[in-house]
Design a protein around this motif. Sequence first.
Motif, PDB file in Angstrom:
ATOM      1  N   GLN A  71       4.516 -48.963  -4.160  1.00 19.61           N
ATOM      2  CA  GLN A  71       3.770 -49.894  -5.012  1.00 19.61           C
ATOM      3  C   GLN A  71       4.718 -50.895  -5.666  1.00 19.61           C
ATOM      4  N   ARG A 117      -6.882 -48.383  -3.245  1.00 17.29           N
ATOM      5  CA  ARG A 117      -5.632 -47.749  -2.897  1.00 17.29           C
ATOM      6  C   ARG A 117      -5.720 -47.294  -1.444  1.00 17.29           C
ATOM      7  N   GLU A 138       2.566 -44.150   1.697  1.00 15.42           N
ATOM      8  CA  GLU A 138       2.244 -43.931   0.287  1.00 15.42           C
ATOM      9  C   GLU A 138       0.896 -44.550  -0.029  1.00 15.42           C
ATOM     10  N   VAL A 181       5.360 -47.970   3.736  1.00 16.41           N
ATOM     11  CA  VAL A 181       5.883 -48.925   2.749  1.00 16.41           C
ATOM     12  C   VAL A 181       6.398 -50.211   3.418  1.00 16.41           C
ATOM     13  N   ILE A 193      -1.018 -47.112  -1.804  1.00 15.07           N
ATOM     14  CA  ILE A 193      -0.612 -48.383  -2.422  1.00 15.07           C
ATOM     15  C   ILE A 193      -1.848 -49.254  -2.659  1.00 15.07           C
TER      16      ILE A 193
END
Lengths: 98, 391
Positions: free
Chosen positions: B141, B4, B177, B9, B179
């Motif tokens: 995600q 992760r 984020e 994004v 991801i």
Amino acid sequence: MAKSEGEMTWKDLEIGCIVTEPGSARKYQSGTWRSQRPTYNFNRCIKCGLCSIFCPEGCIGQNKEGNFEADLYYCKGCGICAKECWTKVITMVEEEEK
Amino acid sequence: MTTRIGIEVSIAVADAVQLCNADVVAAYPITPQTHIVEHLAELVANGELDAEYIPVESEHSAMSACLGSAATGARTFTATSSQGLVLMDEVLFVASGMRLPIVMAVANRALSSPLSIWGDHSDVMSVRDTGWIQIFVENGQQAVDNTICAFRIAEDNRVLLPTMIHLDGFNLTHVIEPIIMPEESEVAKFLPPNKFPLPLNPDKPVAMGSFAAPGIFIEAKWAQEQNMKASKKVIMEVWNEFYKAFGRQYLPVEKYKSDGAKVLILTMGSFSETASVAVDELIDEGKDVGQVRLRLWRPFPFDEFRQAVKDADVLVVLDRAVSVGGPAGPVASEVKSALYNLAKKPKVVSFIAGLGGRDITVKGFKDIITKGIEIARTGSKNEYEIYGVRE
């Protein structure tokens, strides 16, 4: 296109209506749009071909006598040939008239 | 091994396109989508993505270039937003009618005027009927995962439809984020090569985008509709395969604590997560509420939607777009249509909020749900309610 356009169902269409047969537009009968058709007095025809030059459909060719005549499969009956003909060979008549 | 990482994004979406090994990207920058295509341009320029990057002079040209690219069988991606999306509008219909599997990320943003660069769904709703598959995502995600799924869905020869991934402008595109970026080898296994069945090819000429006379046009449109309807099965199959390969599951209609709940709130996009928090808090306060999220906007998942709301008495629908002078928010209108002929159905209360980047907080969602319950009981003279307007 084995079937004619009128017989084809939605299942007969290629993906995205892709045309796979070259020259298939030739089958498209624009003559059904016509409300008037050209009639001819070929005694007056001097075979100048002016009507075929002006025809927006490109459907006028020489018949076996050499006179210029529209192919009614494609002719939409616009009347431009009749208007342009020097010697008044062509008269437009309503489709209903014999 | 997948890890992760913290990533913006938009950059992650561009990286996902790289993982899918796109062949052509034709795009024009527009806020808040710009980072997606900017990063793709970088990847191509640096030789990290072996693709043709076509910088064009407008979005109309971007989509037109995508048509040509997809018609050759190349894997094709673009992204846009708001004014760019509506400038493409004409060509969007051509892409779907020609069944070209283009994938496009849409960073949802309000339409002018007044000019706004911030998020809402007025751009989405203006292209509702373009014949594209349309998927909403709620976080980074999901944006990455569904970009990968979108290529497989669009290019599946049982589908062959262009596909939009809707991600909210700024709320998603500009946030960092955590991801999980899938491994390239895993994506390669999941996503087979694009095999468009009748590509442009000089050795086997075809004519595309041709004329249809009245004698065949309706058959062509019906073929498109049948195909779009049938695509839902493939979409679900692809999501299922994705779940097996990557462990994250997607469904046309997703439920959150909705089973048996008498009051439901229906949301789409990134605000769904805020609404879930509101639902949690209301449940803690003893309210009988739950949430339904529409992931698949086109084809509309009628069966799954009806099933998800069948036991509810009240369905509060959030819309982030106005159909000016119309019956309700655009989503609420569709939901009402989907329910109208059923004998047992929930009362639908349409709320419009969150336009042009206005936030809806947890408290806002709690207010909307609470007011919705009240309106369902007392009725309202309004076709829809607007939340958060100063009067």
